[in-house]
Enzyme design. Structure first.
Site, PDB file in Angstrom:
ATOM      1  N   ASP A   1      46.556  -0.033 -39.272  1.00  0.00           N
ATOM      2  CA  ASP A   1      47.171   1.194 -39.241  1.00  0.00           C
ATOM      3  C   ASP A   1      46.142   2.542 -39.591  1.00  0.00           C
ATOM      4  O   ASP A   1      46.286   2.946 -38.501  1.00  0.00           O
ATOM      5  CB  ASP A   1      48.460   1.248 -40.470  1.00  0.00           C
ATOM      6  CG  ASP A   1      49.438   2.322 -41.378  1.00  0.00           C
ATOM      7  OD1 ASP A   1      49.361   3.406 -40.280  1.00  0.00           O
ATOM      8  OD2 ASP A   1      49.611   2.317 -42.142  1.00  0.00           O
TER       9      ASP A   1
ATOM     10  N   ASP B   1      34.355  -0.794 -42.037  1.00  0.00           N
ATOM     11  CA  ASP B   1      34.110   0.372 -42.482  1.00  0.00           C
ATOM     12  C   ASP B   1      33.473   0.179 -41.484  1.00  0.00           C
ATOM     13  O   ASP B   1      33.322   1.536 -41.266  1.00  0.00           O
ATOM     14  CB  ASP B   1      33.169   0.445 -44.083  1.00  0.00           C
ATOM     15  CG  ASP B   1      32.956  -1.059 -43.975  1.00  0.00           C
ATOM     16  OD1 ASP B   1      32.563  -1.792 -43.440  1.00  0.00           O
ATOM     17  OD2 ASP B   1      32.215  -1.442 -44.980  1.00  0.00           O
TER      18      ASP B   1
ATOM     19  N   ASP C   1      45.417   5.111 -36.365  1.00  0.00           N
ATOM     20  CA  ASP C   1      45.638   6.685 -36.454  1.00  0.00           C
ATOM     21  C   ASP C   1      44.107   6.928 -35.460  1.00  0.00           C
ATOM     22  O   ASP C   1      44.360   8.898 -34.704  1.00  0.00           O
ATOM     23  CB  ASP C   1      45.718   7.436 -37.949  1.00  0.00           C
ATOM     24  CG  ASP C   1      47.073   7.853 -38.079  1.00  0.00           C
ATOM     25  OD1 ASP C   1      48.270   6.585 -36.922  1.00  0.00           O
ATOM     26  OD2 ASP C   1      47.467   8.308 -38.614  1.00  0.00           O
TER      27      ASP C   1
ATOM     28  N   LYS D   1      37.602  -7.490 -43.485  1.00  0.00           N
ATOM     29  CA  LYS D   1      36.452  -7.056 -44.557  1.00  0.00           C
ATOM     30  C   LYS D   1      36.408  -8.073 -45.889  1.00  0.00           C
ATOM     31  O   LYS D   1      36.296  -7.815 -46.398  1.00  0.00           O
ATOM     32  CB  LYS D   1      37.702  -5.541 -45.339  1.00  0.00           C
ATOM     33  CG  LYS D   1      36.728  -4.965 -46.159  1.00  0.00           C
ATOM     34  CD  LYS D   1      35.443  -3.872 -46.071  1.00  0.00           C
ATOM     35  CE  LYS D   1      34.351  -3.944 -46.717  1.00  0.00           C
ATOM     36  NZ  LYS D   1      33.469  -2.691 -46.532  1.00  0.00           N
TER      37      LYS D   1
END
Ligand code: NAI
Ligand code: MG
Length: 358
Positions: free
Chosen positions: A246, A222, A250, A189
């Protein structure tokens, strides 16, 4: 015959159920293979121990683990204890001192599993996410002052070191190089986080020079969620910071069908300390004790463990057994929309390992 010493830490909730299932499957593999044996020691570390004695694991816990060849971990977390206490008291208390700096999370749509993504079939999604597992946003730096007052302040400092970023980047490039597509996506980012993540970008550029045969690109985290959802086939190996990976992993697990299937390896690539293998899911209090936890994430983690130990034949046999089980809808647990129980899936996997025609 080689004997591997494996430390089993089931932990809390369904961790206990899936690790027990995983150990049964591992024993069946050792029996069938005949070339290796497993010496398994169970540790009752976790929230129950904390309630009894004030600590999730003993003070010399890490030292006791050092002598093992690998660790099979379940999950940690209980409804009556704060999550940061249980996570830092056990899982991170093992990963960090044993310097398991590479968290590796393969994601693939297994046979018989339906992705929630419309029109996406098994071959279209085959990723490995490499998560930096020792520093970054989870370095443990920060503090709180003026508790409870209006001027209360809390800091959570992300730490990025050249040594830490370079070693994970090198690991990711090597892994990408070992896979057929030789394709790596570096996630940051670095538009908003202009120090630590610009360092990531620079180090990616430097390390890339040593891997001319690996094609690599950069994504902002993003935008990465969009690409994973809309163009899953454009990705192969992915490397990201502790926090970003992380979250992305998921998402990856959900896109591949269920969090109950996804495995993780916490690797110390130097081999100077044992690596730890665990399903990515948590202790799932909502289904604890019901006998319906999906053990496939633990089976896949066990396959990664065997691969890491050098038992590629047994690892491949276990993956075949896993795929045999997932391909059969009658063996799907409720998280996959079925009615099978943990023990049904475990029994079927063991039968597949033993081979009915022997
Ligand atoms: P979770 O992964 O435990 O559960 C999320 C949802 O997925 C639940 O509805 C659960 O029933 C379902 N699920 C998870 N694993 C499954 C399986 N094997 N089979 C079928 N369904 C499954 O995450 P949640 O609810 O956010 O956390 C519960 C506790 O676990 C918390 O205390 C959390 O801190 C801890 N946790 C621990 C982790 C670890 O030890 N590595 C990782 C994630 C959470
Ligand atoms: Mg997570």
């Amino acid at each position: 015959m080689k004997t591997y010493r494996v430390a089993a830490i089931p932990g809390d909730g369904i961790g206990i159920e899936v690790v027990e299932a995983g150990l049964l499957v591992l024993e069946a593999l050792a029996e069938r293979d005949g070339g290796f044996a497993l010496d398994i020691e169970r540790f009752d570390w976790g929230s129950e121990r904390y309630r009894r004695s004030g600590a999730l694991m003993p003070a010399d816990g890490v030292e006791r683990l050092r002598g093992f060849d690998a660790i099979l971990f379940g999950a940690v977390g209980a409804p009556d204890l704060p999550d940061h206490l249980t996570l830092w008291g056990l899982r991170l208390a093992i990963c960090q001192p044993l310097d398991q700096f590479a968290n590796v999370r393969p994601t693939r749509i297994l046979p018989g599993i339906t992705s929630p993504l419309r029109g996406v079939s098994p071959g279209d999604l085959d990723w490995v996410i490499v998560r930096e597992n020792s520093e970054g946003e989870y370095a443990g730096q920060g503090g709180r002052s003026h508790r409870g007052l209006p001027e209360e302040v809390a800091t959570e400092v992300a730490i990025f070191t050249r040594a830490g970023v370079e070693r994970i980047m090198r690991y990711a490039f090597q892994l990408a190089q070992s896979r057929p597509r030789k394709l790596l996506t570096v996630v940051t980012k670095s538009n908003a986080q202009r120090y630590g993540l610009v360092l990531w970008d620079e180090i990616a550029q430097e390390v890339a020079a040593d891997f001319p045969d690996v094609t690599w690109d950069k994504m902002l985290v993003d935008a990465m969620t969009v690409r994973m959802t809309l163009k899953p086939g454009s990705l192969d190996t992915i490397v990201a910071t502790n926090l970003h990976a992380d979250i992305l992993s998921d998402l990856a697990a959900a896109l591949a069908g269920s969090i109950g299937i996804a495995p993780t390896a916490n690797i110390n690539p130097t081999g100077r300390a044992p690596s730890m293998f665990e399903p990515i899911h948590g202790s799932a209090f909502d289904i604890t004790g019901k006998g319906i936890a999906n053990p496939v994430g633990t089976f896949w983690s066990a396959a990664m463990m065997l691969d890491h130990l050098g038992e590629q034949g047994a690892a491949a046999l276990l993956m075949q057994a896993i795929e045999r089980v997932t391909a059969d809808p009658a063996l799907h647990t409720p998280d996959l929309g079925g009615t099978a129980r943990t023990e049904d899936v475990t029994r079927a996997a063991i039968e597949a390992i033993r081979g009915r025609n022997d």
